[in-house]
Scaffold this motif. Structure first.
Motif, PDB file in Angstrom:
ATOM      1  N   TYR A  11       0.842  -1.201   0.000  1.00 24.79           N
ATOM      2  CA  TYR A  11       0.000   0.000   0.000  1.00 24.79           C
ATOM      3  C   TYR A  11       0.876   1.249   0.000  1.00 24.79           C
ATOM      4  O   TYR A  11       0.643   2.190  -0.760  1.00 24.79           O
TER       5      TYR A  11
ATOM      6  N   THR B 212       0.854   3.938  -2.966  1.00 23.80           N
ATOM      7  CA  THR B 212       0.258   5.260  -2.725  1.00 23.80           C
ATOM      8  C   THR B 212       1.264   6.331  -2.307  1.00 23.80           C
ATOM      9  O   THR B 212       0.932   7.504  -2.277  1.00 23.80           O
TER      10      THR B 212
ATOM     11  N   ARG C 188      -8.862   2.666  -0.642  1.00 20.19           N
ATOM     12  CA  ARG C 188      -8.232   2.804  -1.959  1.00 20.19           C
ATOM     13  C   ARG C 188      -8.283   4.265  -2.375  1.00 20.19           C
ATOM     14  O   ARG C 188      -9.351   4.839  -2.555  1.00 20.19           O
TER      15      ARG C 188
ATOM     16  N   CYS D 140      -5.519   5.515  -7.367  1.00 18.67           N
ATOM     17  CA  CYS D 140      -5.381   4.084  -7.671  1.00 18.67           C
ATOM     18  C   CYS D 140      -6.612   3.510  -8.340  1.00 18.67           C
ATOM     19  O   CYS D 140      -6.800   2.312  -8.402  1.00 18.67           O
ATOM     20  N   HIS D 141      -7.473   4.361  -8.853  1.00 25.34           N
ATOM     21  CA  HIS D 141      -8.690   3.904  -9.546  1.00 25.34           C
ATOM     22  C   HIS D 141      -8.512   4.035 -11.052  1.00 25.34           C
ATOM     23  O   HIS D 141      -9.317   4.628 -11.739  1.00 25.34           O
TER      24      HIS D 141
ATOM     25  N   ASP E 226      -6.358  -3.294 -10.414  1.00 33.83           N
ATOM     26  CA  ASP E 226      -7.517  -3.893  -9.742  1.00 33.83           C
ATOM     27  C   ASP E 226      -7.136  -5.223  -9.094  1.00 33.83           C
ATOM     28  O   ASP E 226      -7.538  -5.511  -7.967  1.00 33.83           O
TER      29      ASP E 226
ATOM     30  N   TRP F 157      -5.083  -4.553  -5.983  1.00 38.90           N
ATOM     31  CA  TRP F 157      -5.928  -4.084  -4.890  1.00 38.90           C
ATOM     32  C   TRP F 157      -6.730  -5.239  -4.270  1.00 38.90           C
ATOM     33  O   TRP F 157      -6.874  -5.334  -3.056  1.00 38.90           O
ATOM     34  N   GLN F 158      -7.214  -6.148  -5.099  1.00 37.32           N
ATOM     35  CA  GLN F 158      -7.920  -7.327  -4.583  1.00 37.32           C
ATOM     36  C   GLN F 158      -6.987  -8.198  -3.747  1.00 37.32           C
ATOM     37  O   GLN F 158      -7.392  -8.733  -2.706  1.00 37.32           O
TER      38      GLN F 158
ATOM     39  N   GLN G 174      -6.614  -6.715  -0.332  1.00 32.85           N
ATOM     40  CA  GLN G 174      -7.803  -6.970   0.474  1.00 32.85           C
ATOM     41  C   GLN G 174      -7.758  -8.368   1.103  1.00 32.85           C
ATOM     42  O   GLN G 174      -8.101  -8.553   2.266  1.00 32.85           O
TER      43      GLN G 174
END
Length: 163
Positions: A42, A46, A72, A76-77, A84, A87-88, A91
């Motif tokens: 992360y 970021t 998020r 990061c979108h 994606d 990011w998954q 999680q």
């Protein structure tokens, strides 16, 4: 919960990278390191520490124990499958139960999978079948011959370094 005066926790690490089970006094598990790995990812992704918006470590501790994880950020979108997928993966690594978090082999499998598509490269300079890299780095660096730059300095003095 255990509180200290510094960010260093008795079990190691800082509050922003520690999983909820450590705040509850449950012994660490490989999943605790997986949680910290996701926090490190992360920060790389970021350029901010996890829970950067929270004022102090005590607030972070309560937030993590309540089941909240870093959000998020808008940057990061991008909508790419790699972002994606990453990011998954974060999680999953932040699951509230250490036993449900993936192990290192599963993380590598996810990173190399269709959504993220990273590739692994073995570092030939740091690979040795007989000795670990930590052991080899502990050995003194003994050079049998001087470097070319060292010889030039001996012959030409400072003029050799500008050639």
């Amino acid at each position: 919960m255990q509180f200290t005066h510094s960010t260093a926790h008795i079990r190691g690490g800082t509050a922003r990278y520690q999983p909820p089970e450590l705040f509850r006094g449950i012994p660490s598990h490989f999943g605790s390191d997986v949680y910290a790995f996701a926090c490190t990812c992360y920060e790389i992704l970021t350029r901010r520490v996890p829970f950067h918006e929270l004022p102090n470590d005590v607030t972070v501790m309560f937030t993590v124990v309540e089941g909240n994880r870093p959000s998020r950020p808008e940057a990061c979108h991008s909508g790419t499958s790699a972002l994606d997928g990453l990011w998954q993966l974060l999680q999953i690594c932040w699951d509230g139960q250490a036993e449900k978090r993936p192990n290192a082999a599963q993380i590598v499998e996810q990173l190399e999978g269709l959504s993220i598509r990273t590739s692994t490269v073995l570092s030939m300079t740091d690979w040795d079948e007989k000795f670990t890299s930590k052991f080899r780095r502990s050995l003194p660096d003994i050079r049998l011959l001087p470097s070319v730059a060292h010889i030039e300095r001996q012959i030409f003095g400072d003029l050799g370094s500008s050639m």
